[in-house]
Motif scaffolding. Structure first.
Motif, PDB file in Angstrom:
ATOM      1  N   UNK A   5      47.484  30.876  47.725  1.00 40.37           N
ATOM      2  CA  UNK A   5      47.321  31.849  48.929  1.00 40.37           C
ATOM      3  C   UNK A   5      48.269  32.863  48.832  1.00 40.37           C
ATOM      4  N   UNK A   6      49.725  32.350  48.540  1.00 42.99           N
ATOM      5  CA  UNK A   6      50.678  33.194  48.398  1.00 42.99           C
ATOM      6  C   UNK A   6      50.694  34.175  47.297  1.00 42.99           C
ATOM      7  N   UNK A   7      50.236  33.498  46.005  1.00 46.45           N
ATOM      8  CA  UNK A   7      49.899  34.477  44.853  1.00 46.45           C
ATOM      9  C   UNK A   7      48.741  35.595  45.303  1.00 46.45           C
ATOM     10  N   UNK A   8      48.040  35.012  45.888  1.00 46.08           N
ATOM     11  CA  UNK A   8      46.766  36.249  46.211  1.00 46.08           C
ATOM     12  C   UNK A   8      47.249  37.300  47.034  1.00 46.08           C
ATOM     13  N   UNK A   9      48.245  36.864  47.954  1.00 48.70           N
ATOM     14  CA  UNK A   9      48.793  37.840  49.053  1.00 48.70           C
ATOM     15  C   UNK A   9      49.607  38.952  48.105  1.00 48.70           C
ATOM     16  N   UNK A  10      50.456  38.080  47.153  1.00 49.63           N
ATOM     17  CA  UNK A  10      51.487  38.747  46.412  1.00 49.63           C
ATOM     18  C   UNK A  10      50.409  39.877  45.547  1.00 49.63           C
ATOM     19  N   UNK A  70      53.974  47.662  35.534  1.00 48.80           N
ATOM     20  CA  UNK A  70      54.541  46.717  34.685  1.00 48.80           C
ATOM     21  C   UNK A  70      54.918  45.352  35.104  1.00 48.80           C
ATOM     22  N   UNK A  71      55.395  45.636  36.352  1.00 47.61           N
ATOM     23  CA  UNK A  71      56.048  44.307  37.036  1.00 47.61           C
ATOM     24  C   UNK A  71      55.060  43.492  37.727  1.00 47.61           C
ATOM     25  N   UNK A  72      53.888  44.001  37.958  1.00 42.77           N
ATOM     26  CA  UNK A  72      52.964  43.574  38.557  1.00 42.77           C
ATOM     27  C   UNK A  72      52.133  42.254  38.047  1.00 42.77           C
TER      28      UNK A  72
END
Length: 72
Positions: A5-10, A70-72
């Motif tokens: 969930x955190x990775x999706x939000x990020x 590039x950082x995404x």
């Protein structure tokens, strides 16, 4: 499950800001074009300064967009 969930939000947040920066880059490019046309018609002492500031803004926004992608 919380990590996913955190990775999706990020990812959604980074995507949102990347698209926002892309739109802002297009806006700044249009403003630069308008400044160029304006300085051809109305030449004044401040015209080179305004054009330089607009060019610096295009470069900064472009760099920010590339760093964000590039950082995404």
């Amino acid at each position: 499950m919380e990590i996913l969930s955190f990775l999706q939000f990020n990812l959604i947040t980074k995507l949102f800001f990347s698209v926002l920066l892309l739109f802002y880059f297009v806006f700044v490019a249009v403003v630069y074009r308008q400044i160029s046309l304006m300085t051809q018609i109305l030449d004044s002492k401040i015209s080179p300064l305004v054009k330089t500031i607009a060019a610096i803004q295009i470069i900064v926004v472009g760099i920010l967009f590339l760093v964000g992608v590039l950082l995404a």
